[in-house]
Motif scaffolding. Structure first.
Motif, PDB file in Angstrom:
ATOM      1  N   UNK A   1      72.000  42.691  16.720  1.00  0.00           N
ATOM      2  CA  UNK A   1      72.788  43.419  17.724  1.00  0.00           C
ATOM      3  C   UNK A   1      74.165  42.811  17.921  1.00  0.00           C
ATOM      4  N   UNK A   2      74.466  41.775  17.141  1.00  0.00           N
ATOM      5  CA  UNK A   2      75.755  41.098  17.283  1.00  0.00           C
ATOM      6  C   UNK A   2      76.010  40.642  18.714  1.00  0.00           C
ATOM      7  N   UNK A   3      74.970  40.173  19.364  1.00  0.00           N
ATOM      8  CA  UNK A   3      75.045  39.857  20.786  1.00  0.00           C
ATOM      9  C   UNK A   3      74.472  38.474  21.075  1.00  0.00           C
ATOM     10  N   UNK A   4      75.163  37.752  21.932  1.00  0.00           N
ATOM     11  CA  UNK A   4      74.676  36.467  22.429  1.00  0.00           C
ATOM     12  C   UNK A   4      74.536  36.580  23.942  1.00  0.00           C
ATOM     13  N   UNK A   5      73.523  35.907  24.468  1.00  0.00           N
ATOM     14  CA  UNK A   5      73.199  36.021  25.879  1.00  0.00           C
ATOM     15  C   UNK A   5      73.232  34.649  26.558  1.00  0.00           C
ATOM     16  N   UNK A   6      73.433  34.690  27.860  1.00  0.00           N
ATOM     17  CA  UNK A   6      73.260  33.493  28.679  1.00  0.00           C
ATOM     18  C   UNK A   6      72.460  33.915  29.901  1.00  0.00           C
ATOM     19  N   UNK A   7      71.203  33.498  29.925  1.00  0.00           N
ATOM     20  CA  UNK A   7      70.332  33.759  31.071  1.00  0.00           C
ATOM     21  C   UNK A   7      70.503  32.615  32.062  1.00  0.00           C
ATOM     22  N   UNK A   8      70.854  32.960  33.292  1.00  0.00           N
ATOM     23  CA  UNK A   8      71.117  31.956  34.309  1.00  0.00           C
ATOM     24  C   UNK A   8      70.120  32.121  35.457  1.00  0.00           C
ATOM     25  N   UNK A   9      69.428  31.048  35.803  1.00  0.00           N
ATOM     26  CA  UNK A   9      68.463  31.071  36.884  1.00  0.00           C
ATOM     27  C   UNK A   9      68.791  29.971  37.877  1.00  0.00           C
ATOM     28  N   UNK A  10      68.184  30.070  39.055  1.00  0.00           N
ATOM     29  CA  UNK A  10      68.409  29.067  40.115  1.00  0.00           C
ATOM     30  C   UNK A  10      69.903  28.803  40.299  1.00  0.00           C
ATOM     31  N   UNK A  11      70.651  29.868  40.383  1.00  0.00           N
ATOM     32  CA  UNK A  11      72.105  29.741  40.459  1.00  0.00           C
ATOM     33  C   UNK A  11      72.547  29.038  41.733  1.00  0.00           C
ATOM     34  N   UNK A  12      73.628  28.284  41.596  1.00  0.00           N
ATOM     35  CA  UNK A  12      74.195  27.521  42.707  1.00  0.00           C
ATOM     36  C   UNK A  12      75.635  27.974  42.942  1.00  0.00           C
ATOM     37  N   UNK A  13      76.150  27.786  44.130  1.00  0.00           N
ATOM     38  CA  UNK A  13      77.553  28.150  44.373  1.00  0.00           C
ATOM     39  C   UNK A  13      78.515  27.483  43.395  1.00  0.00           C
ATOM     40  N   UNK A  14      78.186  26.296  42.953  1.00  0.00           N
ATOM     41  CA  UNK A  14      79.068  25.597  42.007  1.00  0.00           C
ATOM     42  C   UNK A  14      79.036  26.192  40.603  1.00  0.00           C
ATOM     43  N   UNK A  15      78.161  27.169  40.363  1.00  0.00           N
ATOM     44  CA  UNK A  15      78.167  27.895  39.097  1.00  0.00           C
ATOM     45  C   UNK A  15      79.199  29.021  39.092  1.00  0.00           C
ATOM     46  N   UNK A  16      79.815  29.260  40.230  1.00  0.00           N
ATOM     47  CA  UNK A  16      80.834  30.306  40.331  1.00  0.00           C
ATOM     48  C   UNK A  16      81.996  30.000  39.399  1.00  0.00           C
ATOM     49  N   UNK A  17      82.304  30.957  38.529  1.00  0.00           N
ATOM     50  CA  UNK A  17      83.356  30.766  37.527  1.00  0.00           C
ATOM     51  C   UNK A  17      83.502  32.040  36.708  1.00  0.00           C
ATOM     52  N   UNK A  18      84.538  32.068  35.904  1.00  0.00           N
ATOM     53  CA  UNK A  18      84.639  33.076  34.846  1.00  0.00           C
ATOM     54  C   UNK A  18      83.943  32.495  33.623  1.00  0.00           C
ATOM     55  N   UNK A  19      83.039  33.272  33.061  1.00  0.00           N
ATOM     56  CA  UNK A  19      82.254  32.825  31.908  1.00  0.00           C
ATOM     57  C   UNK A  19      82.799  33.479  30.644  1.00  0.00           C
ATOM     58  N   UNK A  20      83.002  32.644  29.632  1.00  0.00           N
ATOM     59  CA  UNK A  20      83.563  33.086  28.365  1.00  0.00           C
ATOM     60  C   UNK A  20      82.605  32.758  27.217  1.00  0.00           C
ATOM     61  N   UNK A  21      82.572  33.642  26.218  1.00  0.00           N
ATOM     62  CA  UNK A  21      81.884  33.297  24.980  1.00  0.00           C
ATOM     63  C   UNK A  21      82.940  33.053  23.909  1.00  0.00           C
TER      64      UNK A  21
END
Length: 125
Positions: free
Chosen positions: A76-96
């Motif tokens: 599928x030409x796709x990469x994923x990032x599954x994020x769990x137990x998220x914290x406020x410090x995970x707030x950001x722009x995410x780039x691949x």
């Protein structure tokens, strides 16, 4: 020309989960190792996770280890990032980003060749 498009970002409460995706066009995902990075306001871009071309080897930043999972679907030409137990410090722009060495699961930012435009992830407390 290779292009990357991230999606799936959004607003989530602390402790929640979110999955972001990155679709590659103009090439074959299987030619590259892939990385996820993030950049919070006022901070430098930082490595989050990396995965080899086959998906058999992964690497994570200490700050996300045990909470985030990187995976890929080359068909599928796709990469994923599954994020769990998220914290406020995970707030950001995410780039691949693509790495030209197919087995490289972590490298300096300057080594990564093609980048997406990013997707915003906001974690509220």
């Amino acid at each position: 020309q290779v292009q990357l498009v991230e999606s799936g970002g959004g607003l989530v409460q602390a402790g929640g989960s979110l999955r972001v995706s990155c679709v590659l066009s103009g090439g074959s995902l299987s030619s590259y190792a892939m990385g996820w990075f993030r950049q919070a306001p006022g901070k430098e871009r930082e490595f989050v996770a990396g995965i080899s071309w086959s998906g058999t080897t992964m690497n994570y930043a200490d700050s996300v280890k045990g909470r985030f999972t990187i995976s890929r679907d080359n068909a599928k030409n796709t990469v994923y990032l599954q994020m769990k137990s998220l914290k406020p410090e995970d707030t950001a722009v995410y780039y691949c980003a693509t790495h030209p060495h197919p087995y490289k699961v972590m490298g300096a930012i300057s080594e990564y060749e093609f980048w997406g435009q990013g997707t915003q992830v906001t974690v509220s407390s």
